[in-house]
Design a protein around this motif. Structure first.
Motif, short mmCIF file in Angstrom:
data_model
loop_
_atom_site.label_atom_id
_atom_site.label_comp_id
_atom_site.label_asym_id
_atom_site.label_seq_id
_atom_site.Cartn_x
_atom_site.Cartn_y
_atom_site.Cartn_z
N PRO A 59 -2.29 -7.48 16.55
CA PRO A 59 -2.78 -8.79 16.98
C PRO A 59 -2.91 -9.80 15.82
CG PRO A 59 -4.57 -7.18 17.05
CD PRO A 59 -3.30 -6.44 16.76
N LEU A 60 -2.95 -9.29 14.60
CA LEU A 60 -3.04 -10.17 13.43
C LEU A 60 -1.66 -10.65 12.96
CD1 LEU A 60 -5.69 -8.14 11.39
CD2 LEU A 60 -6.08 -10.22 12.75
N ARG A 61 -0.62 -10.10 13.57
CA ARG A 61 0.77 -10.41 13.23
C ARG A 61 1.10 -10.14 11.77
NH1 ARG A 61 2.88 -13.29 17.75
NH2 ARG A 61 1.22 -14.15 19.00
N GLN A 62 0.53 -9.05 11.28
CA GLN A 62 0.83 -8.59 9.92
C GLN A 62 2.08 -7.73 9.99
OE1 GLN A 62 -1.03 -10.44 7.74
NE2 GLN A 62 -1.74 -8.65 6.61
N ARG A 63 2.89 -7.80 8.96
CA ARG A 63 4.11 -6.99 8.91
C ARG A 63 4.00 -5.97 7.79
NH1 ARG A 63 7.84 -11.78 10.39
NH2 ARG A 63 7.81 -11.47 12.64
N PRO A 64 4.15 -4.70 8.13
CA PRO A 64 4.08 -3.67 7.08
C PRO A 64 5.35 -3.65 6.24
CG PRO A 64 4.52 -2.65 9.20
CD PRO A 64 4.31 -4.12 9.45
N GLY A 65 5.20 -3.21 5.02
CA GLY A 65 6.33 -3.01 4.13
C GLY A 65 6.45 -1.53 3.79
N LEU A 66 7.41 -1.22 2.96
CA LEU A 66 7.59 0.16 2.51
C LEU A 66 6.31 0.67 1.84
CD1 LEU A 66 9.36 2.64 2.02
CD2 LEU A 66 10.17 1.54 -0.08
N GLY A 67 5.64 -0.19 1.07
CA GLY A 67 4.40 0.19 0.41
C GLY A 67 3.29 0.51 1.40
N THR A 68 3.29 -0.17 2.52
CA THR A 68 2.28 0.07 3.56
C THR A 68 2.45 1.46 4.14
OG1 THR A 68 2.47 -2.29 4.09
CG2 THR A 68 1.28 -0.90 5.66
N VAL A 69 3.68 1.79 4.49
CA VAL A 69 3.98 3.09 5.09
C VAL A 69 3.74 4.21 4.07
CG1 VAL A 69 5.80 4.51 6.13
CG2 VAL A 69 5.62 2.07 6.70
N ALA A 70 4.17 3.98 2.83
CA ALA A 70 3.96 4.99 1.79
C ALA A 70 2.47 5.23 1.56
CB ALA A 70 4.64 4.56 0.49
N ASN A 71 1.67 4.18 1.65
CA ASN A 71 0.23 4.30 1.47
C ASN A 71 -0.36 5.27 2.50
OD1 ASN A 71 -2.67 3.46 2.10
ND2 ASN A 71 -2.31 2.28 0.24
N VAL A 72 0.08 5.13 3.74
CA VAL A 72 -0.43 6.00 4.82
C VAL A 72 -0.10 7.46 4.54
CG1 VAL A 72 -0.14 6.56 7.27
CG2 VAL A 72 -0.37 4.18 6.56
N LEU A 73 1.00 7.72 3.89
CA LEU A 73 1.43 9.09 3.64
C LEU A 73 0.91 9.68 2.33
CD1 LEU A 73 5.16 8.67 4.73
CD2 LEU A 73 3.28 9.68 6.06
N LEU A 74 0.75 8.84 1.30
CA LEU A 74 0.51 9.36 -0.05
C LEU A 74 -0.95 9.39 -0.50
CD1 LEU A 74 3.49 7.73 -1.95
CD2 LEU A 74 3.23 10.12 -1.29
N VAL A 75 -1.72 8.38 -0.18
CA VAL A 75 -3.06 8.26 -0.76
C VAL A 75 -3.94 9.45 -0.35
CG1 VAL A 75 -5.17 6.89 -0.84
CG2 VAL A 75 -2.94 5.76 -1.06
N GLY A 76 -4.02 9.74 0.91
CA GLY A 76 -4.84 10.87 1.36
C GLY A 76 -4.29 12.20 0.90
N PRO A 120 1.20 -4.44 1.22
CA PRO A 120 -0.17 -3.98 0.95
C PRO A 120 -0.47 -2.69 1.70
CG PRO A 120 -0.21 -5.66 2.64
CD PRO A 120 1.22 -5.55 2.17
N GLY A 121 -1.51 -2.01 1.27
CA GLY A 121 -1.99 -0.86 2.01
C GLY A 121 -2.56 -1.32 3.34
N PRO A 122 -2.70 -0.40 4.28
CA PRO A 122 -3.20 -0.78 5.61
C PRO A 122 -4.54 -1.50 5.58
CG PRO A 122 -2.44 1.49 5.62
CD PRO A 122 -2.40 1.02 4.20
N ARG A 123 -5.45 -1.04 4.74
CA ARG A 123 -6.78 -1.63 4.69
C ARG A 123 -6.76 -3.02 4.10
NH1 ARG A 123 -5.67 3.25 3.79
NH2 ARG A 123 -6.75 4.96 4.76
N ASP A 124 -5.99 -3.20 3.02
CA ASP A 124 -5.88 -4.54 2.42
C ASP A 124 -5.19 -5.52 3.37
OD1 ASP A 124 -7.18 -3.94 0.04
OD2 ASP A 124 -5.34 -3.24 -0.92
N GLY A 125 -4.17 -5.05 4.06
CA GLY A 125 -3.49 -5.91 5.03
C GLY A 125 -4.39 -6.32 6.18
N LEU A 126 -5.28 -5.41 6.59
CA LEU A 126 -6.25 -5.74 7.63
C LEU A 126 -7.14 -6.88 7.16
CD1 LEU A 126 -7.70 -5.16 10.35
CD2 LEU A 126 -9.09 -3.48 9.09
N MET A 127 -7.62 -6.78 5.95
CA MET A 127 -8.54 -7.80 5.42
C MET A 127 -7.83 -9.14 5.22
SD MET A 127 -10.93 -5.53 2.91
CE MET A 127 -9.90 -4.13 2.53
#
Length: 190
Positions: A59-76, A120-127
């Motif tokens: 709903p925020l019309r944010q677009r993920p990038g490669l870094g966004t997807v990688a963040n979801v997989l790598l940080v945790g 950006p990471g998911p959390r930063d993109g949300l903000m």
């Protein structure tokens, strides 16, 4: 390569903060609280929360990038792997040093992956999305989101304390310094 290195360092720093047992970063307080309730590891829950936060981007019309997807997989994943190998600190000075070191490692990792410009990471993109759509200043959006997840995580049993306060005070300036220094480095392999 910088993207992977930066995000792995980010997760490593988060593991250091968790191991210090002084209180976690706001999002990790939330991940720890929900992980305890779900019977999952804190790293796996970090990844799952990142994926769920991406749904809030729609709903925020944010677009993920490669870094966004990688963040979801790598940080945790990095958080879980590092937590497995970290020795438990023995005294308060060691715990404080581990916590402060973790904050510096998170800042360094952030600086490395943010300067790749791959999203950006998911959390930063949300903000940033909330700030853009609502017209709020970014700082206000960040405080609102992080206070919400911190309180929710604490109510679920996540650890908040001195480490949480240290993270809140130092992470912004440390990331700013890291981005500035890393942005000046020539010939980085992105």
């Amino acid at each position: 390569m910088c993207l992977v290195t930066g995000q792995w360092l980010f997760g490593t720093g988060e593991a250091m903060i968790v191991a210090a047992q002084l209180g976690n970063s706001p999002w990790t307080v939330f991940a720890q609280g929900t992980a305890m309730r779900a019977g999952l590891s804190i790293g796996l829950m970090t990844n799952l929360i990142g994926a769920l936060v991406l749904l809030l981007w729609v709903p925020l019309r944010q677009r993920p990038g490669l870094g966004t997807v990688a963040n979801v997989l790598l940080v945790g994943t990095a958080l879980d792997v590092t937590a497995h190998w970290l020795p438990a600190p023995s005294g308060l000075p060691e715990r404080i040093a581990l916590c402060l070191g973790g904050i510096l490692v998170v800042a360094l990792g952030s600086g490395i992956y943010l300067t790749t410009g791959l999203g950006p990471g998911p959390r930063d993109g949300l903000m940033t999305g909330i700030a853009r759509v609502s017209g709020w200043p970014l700082a206000a959006a960040r405080v609102a989101v992080e206070a919400t997840v911190l309180i929710a995580g604490w109510l679920l049993g996540g650890a908040a304390g001195l480490g949480t306060l240290l993270f809140a005070v130092f992470i912004g300036p440390c990331v700013q310094i890291a981005v500035r220094l890393i942005g000046r480095m020539p010939d980085r392999d992105l």
